[in-house]
Design an enzyme around this catalytic site. Structure first.
Site, PDB file in Angstrom:
ATOM      1  N   HIS A  38       0.835  -1.199   0.000  1.00 56.38           N
ATOM      2  CA  HIS A  38       0.000   0.000   0.000  1.00 56.38           C
ATOM      3  C   HIS A  38       0.876   1.257   0.000  1.00 56.38           C
ATOM      4  O   HIS A  38       1.565   1.533   0.981  1.00 56.38           O
ATOM      5  CB  HIS A  38      -0.886  -0.043   1.252  1.00 56.38           C
ATOM      6  CG  HIS A  38      -1.828   1.103   1.376  1.00 56.38           C
ATOM      7  ND1 HIS A  38      -1.695   2.066   2.342  1.00 56.38           N
ATOM      8  CD2 HIS A  38      -2.925   1.435   0.657  1.00 56.38           C
ATOM      9  CE1 HIS A  38      -2.692   2.933   2.223  1.00 56.38           C
ATOM     10  NE2 HIS A  38      -3.446   2.579   1.217  1.00 56.38           N
ATOM     11  N   GLU A  84       1.236  -0.639  -5.141  1.00 53.71           N
ATOM     12  CA  GLU A  84       0.161   0.306  -5.430  1.00 53.71           C
ATOM     13  C   GLU A  84       0.660   1.688  -5.871  1.00 53.71           C
ATOM     14  O   GLU A  84       1.650   2.186  -5.336  1.00 53.71           O
ATOM     15  CB  GLU A  84      -0.719   0.489  -4.185  1.00 53.71           C
ATOM     16  CG  GLU A  84      -1.991   1.252  -4.512  1.00 53.71           C
ATOM     17  CD  GLU A  84      -2.664   1.919  -3.333  1.00 53.71           C
ATOM     18  OE1 GLU A  84      -1.990   2.215  -2.333  1.00 53.71           O
ATOM     19  OE2 GLU A  84      -3.876   2.167  -3.423  1.00 53.71           O
ATOM     20  N   ASP A 103      -1.260   5.421  -6.296  1.00 50.38           N
ATOM     21  CA  ASP A 103      -2.387   6.342  -6.374  1.00 50.38           C
ATOM     22  C   ASP A 103      -1.991   7.401  -7.398  1.00 50.38           C
ATOM     23  O   ASP A 103      -0.851   7.889  -7.375  1.00 50.38           O
ATOM     24  CB  ASP A 103      -2.623   7.015  -5.014  1.00 50.38           C
ATOM     25  CG  ASP A 103      -3.131   6.032  -3.967  1.00 50.38           C
ATOM     26  OD1 ASP A 103      -4.041   5.251  -4.274  1.00 50.38           O
ATOM     27  OD2 ASP A 103      -2.604   6.052  -2.834  1.00 50.38           O
ATOM     28  N   HIS A 158      -1.101  10.223  -3.135  1.00 49.68           N
ATOM     29  CA  HIS A 158      -2.372   9.761  -2.600  1.00 49.68           C
ATOM     30  C   HIS A 158      -3.467  10.818  -2.685  1.00 49.68           C
ATOM     31  O   HIS A 158      -4.615  10.523  -3.013  1.00 49.68           O
ATOM     32  CB  HIS A 158      -2.229   9.312  -1.136  1.00 49.68           C
ATOM     33  CG  HIS A 158      -3.543   8.905  -0.547  1.00 49.68           C
ATOM     34  ND1 HIS A 158      -4.319   9.768   0.192  1.00 49.68           N
ATOM     35  CD2 HIS A 158      -4.238   7.756  -0.630  1.00 49.68           C
ATOM     36  CE1 HIS A 158      -5.443   9.155   0.548  1.00 49.68           C
ATOM     37  NE2 HIS A 158      -5.409   7.924   0.058  1.00 49.68           N
TER      38      HIS A 158
END
Ligand code: G3P
Ligand code: CA
Length: 368
Positions: free
Chosen positions: A40, A67, A69, A82
């Site tokens: 994450h 991940e 974003d 993010h």
């Protein structure tokens, strides 16, 4: 009104061929055997979220997917951040004090890539009483070393480069952030993301990519319009939020109002999502309620229902910082045991990928 029309379109869309699609997906699902670890924002428990260093560390720790974003800049570049603001993880407020909007935030979309790359990036912080306070005080110290924001393409090149040099095959897990906001600002972030994914060879269902988004209307658009237009068919994941978080907004008469997620928790919620997505990304308490205790886990039907319709389930976010392990679990590994084994999820998003990888190894869960 627009919201009602949007929901009706979803219902009409998902109402078509329900049984056949579900049957097909059940067959696909039987092929899925491996439980996965999604890093994450990288190994964000150890290094500033979304820094290249955090991504390299996650890679070395053996995460299956890393991940990203993704938000857009003023000059239409895709950067890995993010928030669609810059102020929680960079020194933008210090460098460009006059470029905040009325709400006091510094929007990535108001800055060029060159300007953003000129900022220092750090572990996440909040400003309290004029002082910067680390979001996670026990993590990497704020403002230390030198980290910078990078583009989605640069991160994919890092991961694909490591795949070449190590012989491993680690996947990417990009999230399109706030497409409703980008569209309102005149930018089509989904098209931009798909172009990059296609350029780097992520085009088919069996490619190592999951494309995630909180916005169901956008995911339906991607599934029904954009993927066919791009000649692509990649795995899509519907992230699930609480309506009160304002994670997804819809514009009604020019005013942004929260998208109502309630239908996802109804009996037919998973069936409807399975009409356009391959998986769901729920918040942990949507699977094991916070009323659970050590002797009494209250597990919702969400995983069972998602599996019935052939979808994978990857809940977020597994953290071992103080106060982040729910009272029903004895420790981080117990929490993983509950979710991987008792709840039956297919993967987890975690800031501590080493711990989840090690858990799966020790438990011999995925064929080591
Ligand atoms: O995308 C899964 C998880 O990351 C969702 O939460 O807010 O960290 O993007 P967030
Ligand atoms: Ca995310």
């Amino acid at each position: 009104m627009k919201k009602i029309i949007g929901l009706l379109l979803v219902l009409v869309f998902v109402g078509c061929s329900t049984i056949n699609v579900a049957e097909e997906k059940k067959t696909e699902k039987t092929k899925e055997t491996k439980k996965i670890v999604v890093a994450h924002r990288g190994a964000s428990g150890y290094l500033p979220e979304h820094s290249m260093a955090a991504k390299s560390m996650a890679y070395a720790m053996g995460a299956d997917y890393i991940e990203q974003d993704v938000v857009m800049t003023k000059d239409n570049e895709l950067v890995v951040l993010h928030d669609h603001y810059l102020d929680r993880v960079t020194n933008v407020a210090e460098v460009y004090p006059y470029r905040k909007r009325e709400d006091g935030r510094y929007y990535a979309i108001d800055f060029t890539l060159k300007e953003i790359k000129g900022l220092k990036m750090t572990e996440g912080f909040n400003v309290k009483g004029g002082k910067t306070v680390a979001g996670f005080p026990e993590r990497f110290p704020i403002w230390k070393s030198d980290f910078r924001v990078h583009t989605l393409a640069e991160e994919i090149e890092l991961i694909q480069g490591l795949n070449k040099s190590t012989g491993e095959n680690i996947g990417i897990y990009p999230e399109i952030k706030a497409p409703w906001f980008h569209r309102h600002e005149g930018k089509d972030i989904s098209v931009a993301v798909l172009k990059v994914l296609k350029k780097y060879g992520y085009t088919q269902k069996n490619d190592l990519v999951y494309l995630q988004c909180f916005d169901p209307n956008e995911l339906i658009r991607i599934k029904t319009e954009l993927l066919p237009e791009f000649g692509m068919d990649i795995k899509l994941v519907q992230l699930i939020a609480e309506t009160s978080w304002d994670e997804t907004m819809v514009y009604e008469d020019g005013k942004a109002v929260p998208y109502n997620y309630d239908w996802m928790f109804e009996e037919v919620g998973m069936e409807k999502i399975s009409q356009y997505a391959d998986g769901i990304g729920p918040w942990k308490p949507m699977l094991v309620t916070n009323r659970s205790t050590k002797g009494n886990l209250i597990i919702t039907d969400m995983v069972k229902d998602a599996h019935r319709y052939g979808m994978v389930v990857h809940p977020y976010t597994f953290r071992l910082d103080k106060g982040r392990i729910p009272g029903y679990a004895s420790n981080f590994e117990d929490m993983l045991d509950i979710f991987y084994n008792k709840v039956g999820v297919d993967g987890v998003f975690t800031d501590f990928p080493d711990r989840a990888v090690n858990f799966l190894k020790v438990k011999k869960i995925r064929g080591y």
